[in-house]
Write an enzyme that holds these catalytic residues in place. Structure first.
Site, PDB file in Angstrom:
ATOM      1  N   GLY A  21      -6.030  -6.497  32.292  1.00 14.02           N
ATOM      2  CA  GLY A  21      -6.427  -5.403  31.375  1.00 14.02           C
ATOM      3  C   GLY A  21      -6.369  -5.980  29.933  1.00 14.02           C
ATOM      4  O   GLY A  21      -6.523  -7.022  29.571  1.00 14.02           O
ATOM      5  N   VAL A  23      -4.830  -5.577  25.864  1.00 17.57           N
ATOM      6  CA  VAL A  23      -3.638  -5.137  24.972  1.00 17.57           C
ATOM      7  C   VAL A  23      -4.089  -4.869  23.789  1.00 17.57           C
ATOM      8  O   VAL A  23      -4.902  -5.549  23.157  1.00 17.57           O
ATOM      9  CB  VAL A  23      -2.613  -6.406  24.945  1.00 17.57           C
ATOM     10  N   ASP A 132      12.668 -16.192  34.212  1.00 23.63           N
ATOM     11  CA  ASP A 132      11.806 -17.119  33.849  1.00 23.63           C
ATOM     12  C   ASP A 132      11.862 -17.333  32.127  1.00 23.63           C
ATOM     13  O   ASP A 132      10.945 -17.471  31.489  1.00 23.63           O
ATOM     14  CB  ASP A 132      10.356 -16.177  34.226  1.00 23.63           C
TER      15      ASP A 132
END
Length: 552
Positions: A21, A23, A132
């Site tokens: 997508g 941003v 992460d």
């Protein structure tokens, strides 16, 4: 910026685009707050399982509201599309800063670690493990403050078991490679590994393939050079091979950090560190969402998960961010491997050697080599297939939790495989569970009150409540055997502790006989899981037993 747009927000400009997508920098109409909106491509956003994953994560992360964590504001679904609204942080990622300027000063590295531990503590307090933590997911503002971002593969504490593991190999704790359930200890390890990189300009381990990296994290000596000598103990404790040997919870490590920094660099160490971080961030102001230095993030109420709000102001409720496993947000190298080392598979961007890092700032030469190479051991022969594993590469993250621009408007991930010998075929449809070799995780011990009088005294406290947190990857609290031990007058005693609350245990010390002289009792906790794995408390407690009774 064509197609469906979220009402209630005015688009300003596109910040980046990727396979999942685009941003967009936008402002919230009722408040004027700048935000970053991630619009999902239709074929991803229309996947029911994908949207279900978003809702689950919204419930998981919606409660985290801390100045050291980049907030997740809103996830909106409608018949026309899906979008995520995120806090916009005006600054740069720690990765961009390290790539542009090299190692930081010790004070600046300590500031980054302090802010990160504070953000992790907030997440852990809500039962969330980041999994992460790395330089790409730490954002540094123009004031030098750091924010933890991108909870794309975060899970509740104790979850995440199975034959696959997720994370970035250069920062993964030894137990994270085995498929052990997520625990705060793995976040503390990754934060310390990133602290080492701030100090030295390189990750602690630099194996060129996954097998080597796994072995280094599991058994190689904990690196301390060329880091400054005053912080060597922080590195050794934070990157301890056994989870129970790391300072826990994060607040405990924070206290140790403050003491170490103050003794080594003086009372103004934090002011100097923040000032240097701000200076370095200012040199990269062209990469900020607001290069003129205007604030990019103010308070915005979180909003409910549901349909397009139609321009109404955000409402209190659920917030959300996409998962890396569905290629939505962030730049993690998601490594999938069979427990026991049967095989590895990971996704990389165009430069496999830089897979563990994020793409550099626009116009940069690219990421510094920091990930496994494109080639590795010989692939598993087709005649002896290993169980199928998958991993998904995702676009890197920028300030505000949004992807950085890369040389291509829509970067794609190429899958690279390296394999170890396949396991011997069995009649079972899935590999047997690995043996339980992970010891429980035991936190710091507390004693309340910390001073006792002998049994029989009419005044004063004769008992103390000993408390500790203890968790295990497979053994529940009811089956976990937790005891505390103390020595008095040359003999040792052991007292059983009972589970209380979430991961907590308590036991009672005393009443105790009158000693020959006042004594300082060392209280140490031991936890044993169902498999017999044993761990001792990261930090003991001390309780003073006086020899005389107080008067009145």
């Amino acid at each position: 910026m064509s197609g469906w747009q979220l009402s209630g927000y005015t688009p300003v400009r596109q910040l980046g685009a990727g396979a999942s997508g685009s941003v967009v920098l936008a402002t919230h109409d009722p408040t004027g707050t700048p935000v970053a909106i991630k619009y999902l491509v239709r074929d991803i956003g229309d996947d029911p399982s994908f949207r279900t994953a978003f809702r689950e994560e919204a419930r998981l992360l919606g409660a985290i509201d801390d100045p050291h964590v980049s907030r997740l504001y809103e996830y909106v679904e409608s018949a026309d599309g899906a979008a995520i609204v995120m806090e916009l942080v005006n600054g740069v990622s720690l990765r961009q800063m390290l790539r542009a300027h090299g190692p930081t000063t010790p004070e600046s590295a300590l500031c980054v670690l302090k802010g990160s531990l504070a953000g992790l503590a907030a997440a852990h307090a809500h039962g969330v493990v980041h999994r992460d933590y790395k330089p790409e997911n730490v954002l540094v503002t123009g004031d030098g403050l750091s924010k933890l971002a991108d909870f794309g593969i975060a899970v509740p504490i104790g979850q995440g078991t199975g034959t696959t593991v997720s994370g970035t190999p250069r920062y993964m704790a030894p137990e994270q490679w085995t498929g052990a359930p997520a625990s705060p200890a793995c976040d503390i390890y990754a934060a310390t590994a990133t602290f080492f990189e701030c100090l030295t300009g390189r990750p602690p381990y630099q194996g060129r393939d996954l097998l080597t990296l796994r072995e280094q994290h599991a058994s190689a000596p904990i690196p301390t050079d060329p880091a400054p000598v005053p912080v060597h103990d922080l590195l050794r404790h934070g990157m301890a091979k056994q989870p129970g040997d790391r300072p826990q919870p994060a607040q405990v490590f924070l206290a140790v950090l403050d003491q170490t920094a103050g003794e080594a660099y003086g009372p103004e160490w934090e002011e100097r560190g923040l000032r240097e971080l701000a200076r370095r961030a200012a040199l990269l102001a062209a990469l900020w969402p607001f290069p003129d230095g205007s604030s990019g993030a103010t308070s915005l109420a979180s909003s409910v998960l549901g349909a397009d709000p139609g321009g109404a102001p955000p409402r209190r409720g659920l917030v959300h961010r996409g998962r890396k496993r569905t290629a939505l947000v962030g730049g993690a190298l998601v490594a999938a491997l069979l427990v026991g080392g049967a095989g590895y598979r990971y996704a990389a961007h165009d430069d496999p050697a830089g897979a563990a890092g994020a793409a550099g700032p626009p116009g940069s030469a690219g990421p510094a080599p920091s990930g496994p190479p494109a080639t590795g051991p010989t692939a598993v022969p087709a005649s002896t297939p290993a169980p199928s594993l998958s991993a998904t590469g995702t676009p890197p993250a920028t300030p505000g939790g949004t992807p950085t621009r890369t040389g291509s408007a829509a970067p794609t991930a190429s899958t690279v495989r390296t394999s170890a010998p396949a396991p011997t075929p069995t009649t079972s449809t899935s590999p047997p569970p690995p043996p339980d070799v992970t010891a429980p995780v035991v936190g710091a011990v507390g004693g309340d009150p910390g001073e006792l009088v002998p049994d029989g005294c009419p005044y004063g406290y004769r008992t103390s409540t000993i408390s500790v947190t203890a968790t295990d990857d497979r053994t529940g609290p009811a089956a976990l055997k937790v005891t505390f031990r103390y020595a008095l007058a040359g003999s040792s005693s052991t007292v059983a502790m009972s589970p209380v609350g979430r991961g907590g245990f308590q036991g009672t010390l005393g009443p105790l006989p009158k000693p020959a002289k006042s004594s300082r009792l060392l209280i140490q906790v031991t936890a044993v899981d169902a498999a017999g794995n044993t761990a001792t408390s990261a930090s003991p407690a001390y309780v003073t037993l006086y020899a005389d009774c107080p008067i009145g």
